[in-house]
Design an enzyme around this catalytic site. Structure first.
Site, PDB file in Angstrom:
ATOM      1  N   HIS A  91      48.814 -40.653 151.813  1.00 42.62           N
ATOM      2  CA  HIS A  91      48.736 -39.199 151.942  1.00 42.62           C
ATOM      3  C   HIS A  91      48.835 -38.566 150.564  1.00 42.62           C
ATOM      4  CE1 HIS A  91      53.031 -39.984 151.795  1.00 42.62           C
ATOM      5  NE2 HIS A  91      53.327 -38.705 151.774  1.00 42.62           N
TER       6      HIS A  91
ATOM      7  N   HIS B  32      50.838 -36.578 148.970  1.00 42.95           N
ATOM      8  CA  HIS B  32      52.067 -36.192 148.271  1.00 42.95           C
ATOM      9  C   HIS B  32      52.069 -36.933 146.928  1.00 42.95           C
ATOM     10  CE1 HIS B  32      54.608 -34.633 151.891  1.00 42.95           C
ATOM     11  NE2 HIS B  32      54.017 -33.648 151.238  1.00 42.95           N
TER      12      HIS B  32
ATOM     13  N   ASP C  16      54.123 -38.382 145.039  1.00 42.02           N
ATOM     14  CA  ASP C  16      54.814 -39.665 144.807  1.00 42.02           C
ATOM     15  C   ASP C  16      54.019 -40.854 145.359  1.00 42.02           C
ATOM     16  OD1 ASP C  16      55.557 -38.582 147.367  1.00 42.02           O
ATOM     17  OD2 ASP C  16      57.259 -39.947 147.479  1.00 42.02           O
ATOM     18  N   HIS C  17      52.881 -40.574 146.006  1.00 40.78           N
ATOM     19  CA  HIS C  17      52.028 -41.659 146.519  1.00 40.78           C
ATOM     20  C   HIS C  17      50.651 -41.650 145.862  1.00 40.78           C
ATOM     21  CE1 HIS C  17      54.662 -42.544 150.055  1.00 40.78           C
ATOM     22  NE2 HIS C  17      55.132 -41.371 149.645  1.00 40.78           N
TER      23      HIS C  17
ATOM     24  N   HIS D  98      53.725 -37.188 159.654  1.00 37.45           N
ATOM     25  CA  HIS D  98      54.450 -36.729 158.462  1.00 37.45           C
ATOM     26  C   HIS D  98      54.285 -35.213 158.365  1.00 37.45           C
ATOM     27  CE1 HIS D  98      56.432 -37.242 154.694  1.00 37.45           C
ATOM     28  NE2 HIS D  98      55.379 -37.137 153.917  1.00 37.45           N
TER      29      HIS D  98
ATOM     30  N   ASP E 195      55.924 -42.867 154.900  1.00 35.97           N
ATOM     31  CA  ASP E 195      56.047 -41.442 155.104  1.00 35.97           C
ATOM     32  C   ASP E 195      55.616 -41.054 156.509  1.00 35.97           C
ATOM     33  OD1 ASP E 195      56.743 -41.758 152.475  1.00 35.97           O
ATOM     34  OD2 ASP E 195      56.052 -39.748 151.922  1.00 35.97           O
TER      35      ASP E 195
ATOM     36  N   HIS F 260      61.005 -46.919 150.087  1.00 35.17           N
ATOM     37  CA  HIS F 260      60.912 -45.460 149.979  1.00 35.17           C
ATOM     38  C   HIS F 260      62.295 -44.828 150.171  1.00 35.17           C
ATOM     39  CE1 HIS F 260      59.450 -41.323 150.972  1.00 35.17           C
ATOM     40  NE2 HIS F 260      58.424 -41.656 150.213  1.00 35.17           N
TER      41      HIS F 260
HETATM   42 ZN    ZN Z   1      56.877 -40.190 149.839  1.00 33.51          ZN
HETATM   43 ZN    ZN Z   2      55.252 -37.705 151.802  1.00 30.54          ZN
END
Ligand code: ZN
Ligand code: ZN
Length: 303
Positions: free
Chosen positions: A60, A62, A64-65, A141, A212, A270
């Site tokens: 996804h 976000h 951090d990914h 999510h 997530d 995570h």
């Molecule tokens: Zn994340």
């Molecule tokens: Zn996320």
């Protein structure tokens, strides 16, 4: 297959943990699942060669990914990659890359095959080779997020050299044909069939990657009977309300998903940076699903 978590921290990196990324290494290639900021450094530390990277699957959008994608793609351009690369993820990645390329932030000089994946209300194959299939499904999510699963195809049984010799099959091309599943006739007229000299087919291995997400039906479907499930466990059950609110799972919920799916092993990852000590997460998961381990950056898990 070998699974190497490259980043195991949620939201932001710490001194010991990078943000989300995970490599699945096979014979001469590897696949990357998520690509948070700093993934390139972890790839170097893990001894993985970007030239052998076949495909990147993003869960996804976000940061951090995802924030490591631009840098990784550019580095491969700088390294004069010529091989094509698959980049799959939620709708939005195409526009993102178009903007960065227009602004000359990203240079992609090799064939890049973008696969934007929408909704996927049930698991669907999104990438297939002769050796394996990658399936994806939408999870639950705060924004559209995907889970993935890789299934290796069954491999032929082992060739029994002694048995072939006993049956009088001369070493050489006939062995190859038997290994390929054909039948061969010997000079003496005797017919030898492939199953006479091959053991039973060896089942392929499978890995699921569910990051997530709140607990959901598609995670259980993706993880059905899997050899290894990698599942997020951002919080302990003590923070179940926050987990729900932010679209995450607790360690207990990850374990319950593994149990419901009949997964063989569970790796939780995570982790919220609020936990200096992760043992409460591990204990919580193991109380429900004993065969659980905590992901560490750069550990190697044989599947
Ligand atoms: Zn994340
Ligand atoms: Zn996320």
């Amino acid at each position: 297959m070998k699974v190497i978590p490259l980043g195991t921290s949620s939201g932001k990196p710490t001194l010991r943990r990078s943000v989300s990324a995970l490599a699945v290494a096979r014979e001469a290639e590897w696949l990357l699942f998520d690509c948070g900021e700093g993934t390139q450094t972890q790839v170097v530390r893990a001894g993985l060669s970007p030239s052998r990277l076949t495909a990147v699957f993003i869960t996804h959008l976000h940061g951090d990914h995802f924030n490591g994608v631009a840098g990784l793609l550019s580095t491969m351009g700088m390294d004069r990659r010529t091989r094509d690369l698959i980049l799959a993820g939620p709708a939005g990645i195409r526009e993102y890359l178009e903007v960065l390329q227009r602004l000359r932030v990203v240079f992609v000089t090799y064939p890049l095959e973008l696969k934007e994946l929408n909704s996927l209300t049930s698991p669907s194959a999104v990438y297939e080779t002769l050796q394996y299939t990658v399936t994806a499904a939408g999870l639950d999510h705060r924004l559209f997020a995907l889970g993935y699963r890789i299934d290796e195809r069954p491999r032929p049984g082992r060739f029994d050299v002694d048995r072939a010799r006993d049956l009088g099959v001369p070493e050489g091309p006939l062995w190859g044909r038997l290994q390929a599943g054909e039948e061969v006739r010997l000079d003496n007229g005797r017919l030898i069939r492939s199953p006479d000299v091959l053991g039973s087919p060896r089942p392929g291995k499978s890995v699921a990657y569910c990051l997530d997400t709140r607990p959901c039906a598609n995670s259980v479907k993706l993880a059905q009977g899997v050899d290894l499930l990698i599942h997020e466990a951002t919080f302990t059950d003590e923070f179940a309300v926050e987990a729900r609110q932010y679209g995450h799972s607790t360690a207990a919920q990850a374990a319950r998903t593994a149990l419901d799916a009949g997964a063989k092993r569970l790796v939780i990852t995570h982790f919220s940076t609020r936990f200096a000590d992760l043992s409460p997460l591990l204990e919580e998961a193991r109380a429900i699903f004993p065969d659980t381990i905590l992901a560490q950056d750069l550990m190697e898990i044989e599947v």
